[in-house]
Design a protein around this motif. Sequence first.
Motif, PDB file in Angstrom:
ATOM      1  N   PRO A   1       0.824  -1.218   0.000  1.00 10.24           N
ATOM      2  CA  PRO A   1       0.000   0.000   0.000  1.00 10.24           C
ATOM      3  C   PRO A   1       0.858   1.268   0.000  1.00 10.24           C
ATOM      4  CG  PRO A   1      -0.900  -1.608   1.527  1.00 10.24           C
ATOM      5  CD  PRO A   1       0.419  -2.155   1.066  1.00 10.24           C
TER       6      PRO A   1
ATOM      7  N   ALA B   1       2.432   1.749  -3.448  1.00  8.90           N
ATOM      8  CA  ALA B   1       1.382   2.020  -4.439  1.00  8.90           C
ATOM      9  C   ALA B   1       0.689   3.351  -4.177  1.00  8.90           C
ATOM     10  CB  ALA B   1       0.347   0.892  -4.432  1.00  8.90           C
ATOM     11  N   GLY B   2       0.864   3.882  -2.947  1.00 10.67           N
ATOM     12  CA  GLY B   2       0.132   5.100  -2.580  1.00 10.67           C
ATOM     13  C   GLY B   2      -1.363   4.870  -2.563  1.00 10.67           C
ATOM     14  N   LYS B   3      -1.762   3.694  -2.056  1.00 10.51           N
ATOM     15  CA  LYS B   3      -3.170   3.286  -2.128  1.00 10.51           C
ATOM     16  C   LYS B   3      -3.572   2.603  -0.834  1.00 10.51           C
ATOM     17  CE  LYS B   3      -4.989   1.868  -6.103  1.00 10.51           C
ATOM     18  NZ  LYS B   3      -5.401   1.055  -7.278  1.00 10.51           N
ATOM     19  N   LYS B   4      -4.833   2.752  -0.436  1.00  8.99           N
ATOM     20  CA  LYS B   4      -5.332   2.041   0.747  1.00  8.99           C
ATOM     21  C   LYS B   4      -5.202   0.535   0.529  1.00  8.99           C
ATOM     22  CE  LYS B   4      -9.121   3.291   2.943  1.00  8.99           C
ATOM     23  NZ  LYS B   4     -10.246   2.462   2.676  1.00  8.99           N
TER      24      LYS B   4
ATOM     25  N   HIS C   1      -8.087  -1.389  -1.065  1.00  6.99           N
ATOM     26  CA  HIS C   1      -8.213  -1.114  -2.504  1.00  6.99           C
ATOM     27  C   HIS C   1      -7.164  -1.910  -3.299  1.00  6.99           C
ATOM     28  CE1 HIS C   1     -10.873   2.621  -2.568  1.00  6.99           C
ATOM     29  NE2 HIS C   1     -10.848   2.216  -1.315  1.00  6.99           N
ATOM     30  N   LEU C   2      -5.954  -1.961  -2.754  1.00 13.99           N
ATOM     31  CA  LEU C   2      -4.882  -2.681  -3.436  1.00 13.99           C
ATOM     32  C   LEU C   2      -5.228  -4.159  -3.573  1.00 13.99           C
ATOM     33  CD1 LEU C   2      -1.983  -2.536  -4.618  1.00 13.99           C
ATOM     34  CD2 LEU C   2      -1.156  -3.139  -2.319  1.00 13.99           C
TER      35      LEU C   2
ATOM     36  N   ASP D   1      -7.902  -4.794  -6.104  1.00 14.58           N
ATOM     37  CA  ASP D   1      -7.384  -4.762  -7.484  1.00 14.58           C
ATOM     38  C   ASP D   1      -6.868  -6.133  -7.913  1.00 14.58           C
ATOM     39  OD1 ASP D   1      -7.966  -2.086  -7.604  1.00 14.58           O
ATOM     40  OD2 ASP D   1      -5.904  -1.408  -7.281  1.00 14.58           O
TER      41      ASP D   1
ATOM     42  N   GLY E   1      -7.165  -0.422   5.907  1.00 17.67           N
ATOM     43  CA  GLY E   1      -8.063   0.265   4.979  1.00 17.67           C
ATOM     44  C   GLY E   1      -9.492   0.292   5.495  1.00 17.67           C
TER      45      GLY E   1
ATOM     46  N   ASP F   1     -17.367   1.852  -4.942  1.00 16.53           N
ATOM     47  CA  ASP F   1     -16.515   1.783  -3.765  1.00 16.53           C
ATOM     48  C   ASP F   1     -17.002   2.754  -2.695  1.00 16.53           C
ATOM     49  OD1 ASP F   1     -13.635   1.009  -2.749  1.00 16.53           O
ATOM     50  OD2 ASP F   1     -13.895   3.161  -2.437  1.00 16.53           O
TER      51      ASP F   1
ATOM     52  N   ASP G   1     -15.375   4.283  -0.261  1.00 12.39           N
ATOM     53  CA  ASP G   1     -14.527   5.467  -0.096  1.00 12.39           C
ATOM     54  C   ASP G   1     -14.762   6.475  -1.208  1.00 12.39           C
ATOM     55  OD1 ASP G   1     -13.089   4.557   2.245  1.00 12.39           O
ATOM     56  OD2 ASP G   1     -12.086   3.132   0.926  1.00 12.39           O
ATOM     57  N   ASP G   2     -14.847   5.980  -2.445  1.00  2.00           N
ATOM     58  CA  ASP G   2     -15.094   6.875  -3.583  1.00  2.00           C
ATOM     59  C   ASP G   2     -16.460   7.539  -3.448  1.00  2.00           C
ATOM     60  OD1 ASP G   2     -12.672   6.093  -4.580  1.00  2.00           O
ATOM     61  OD2 ASP G   2     -13.492   4.704  -6.076  1.00  2.00           O
TER      62      ASP G   2
END
Length: 596
Positions: A185, A188-191, A194-195, A198, A263, A406, A408-409
């Motif tokens: 994470p 990737a700079g991602k929660k 979410h990772l 993916d 996350g 999502d 969060d989105d």
Amino acid sequence: MSIDKIIAEGVAAAVKSLYGVEADASQIVPQATRKEFEGNLTVVVFPWVKAARKSPEAVGEEIGRWLVDNVPAVDRFNVVKGFLNIVIEPTFWNSVLTHIAGTENFGITAASPQSPLVMVEYSSPNTNKPLHLGHVRNNLLGFSLAEILKACGNRVVKTNIVNDRGIHICKSMLAWQKWGEGITPETAGKKGDHLIGDFYVLFDKHYKAEVKAIAERDNISEEEAAKLSPLMAEAREMLRRWEQKDPEVRQLWETMNKWVYAGFDDTYRRMGVDFDKIYYESDTYLEGKEKVLEGLEKGIMFRKEDGSVWADLSDAGLDQKLLLRSDGTSVYMTQDIGTAKLRFQDYPIDKMIYVVGNEQNYHFQVLSLLLDRLGFKWGKDLVHFSYGMVELPEGKMKSREGTVVDADDLMEEMVAGAREVSRELGKLDGLTDEEINEISEIVGLGALKYFLLKVDPRKNMLFNPKESIDFNGNTGPFIQYTYARIRSVLRKAAEQGVAITDFSAVTPNEKEVALIQTLADFPATVQEAGRDYSPAVIANYVYELVKQYNQFYHDYSILREEDAAVRSLRLTLCDVTARVIKTGMSLLGIRVPERM
């Protein structure tokens, strides 16, 4: 004492005096009089017609006259068939308002150590993907239900069961191993959730391509080709190694789950929901297996020739239910039994409520029977809080294909939308950036929560983000803006040094009486929402209260009113209305802004 209770006890006393009948006042429930008739409260008199040996109209007349003569709060009455419509003496409403104003946490019943202990399970995520719109409705319903049950005087434990094992988890793990190249994470700079989600989607993409290629190569159907998939075979092998506690697989599993939990925690925090206790299926499935084997020994379950263990529920009108596969592995039902066992060890539960979608109705019918037969005292009476699905105008969502909305989105979109609409309407003028961000967060998430909670939870629903962020109509922002308006009036009164004086001699007008009566209904509304397991009852009550307040605010002066007693009554109405709005919205997990 509430006006409903005064009337109920008065009617009970009238019935005893007139007909010698002992009536239980707690069973006499006055209702708001229908708008086409004169009156504030209506009592149905049919239950005493037989004892009185008179017509319903005559019984209503006699009880009505008795109330006028003996209950100071009753001014006059009229009878329509078997319905006694009661008009409350106007100045009595002032004492009702004074009582509400002087009651701390009006409408809320505090729990005692002897209160029933209710456990509410909600959320129940899988650790192979982030939370989505369906989870949002689940979490908001579960959290709100727990808050309402607390407000009804219950002790409540909020719990979550995390599905952290199984083939779907292994799919994400295998995809990360094959194509992740050590990504984390942080890199990737991602929660984390979410990772991992993916990689779950990536597995499905490769799997479908593989199945299609096999089908074309061997000239067979994709259904047949799926059985030959090397990728799926690898995922199953990984699951087998996990069940055998292979150190390498377990280490990867723990690492990736930690990413996901971090996350989840961020999402829960922003959503405003929490839990008192979290259980994990990786802990509970073995407990369930043990409980099933115990049931097998007692003859509650039976074993088939292939070694699988089943429960025969045909005597209850259901079918046979698989609990352990022939290879000894457990199914979801077994895991739920294990979770129940651990919960019962941890808490002396009086009632268990599962917040799960209506596609699982049959599952909980079976679970209730099995838990009861296995000796859990609350098993037979467990509550499946069965709610409908939520869809978007675009249609259904699919996790494997990455087409879910999502959580969060969605929350970010709602906050951005609230900021844009509020700015267009001039509701953010003169505020600092920090205040704008705070109000946008409160309004955006309030719009989301209110839209999802105002609908009867049993119904499927369509969620329209644009429709939810509207400052008019049955929406969260409409209620929040009204609250902020009331708080503005009260601040101005404080700045001007306006004192609250005695208003007991004031005769309130029709709209003031209607507002006081609606406020007085709040405790009964909370209890109704708890009995019906319906946050929608609270949401729609608050909306009706806000509509009434806005009519009152539009029609009458408050701070400019010259009569000090009348002004005091109206300021008290403002204060009490704001408090009830705030309490009601808090039961929905919704914050209200002090200014807009």
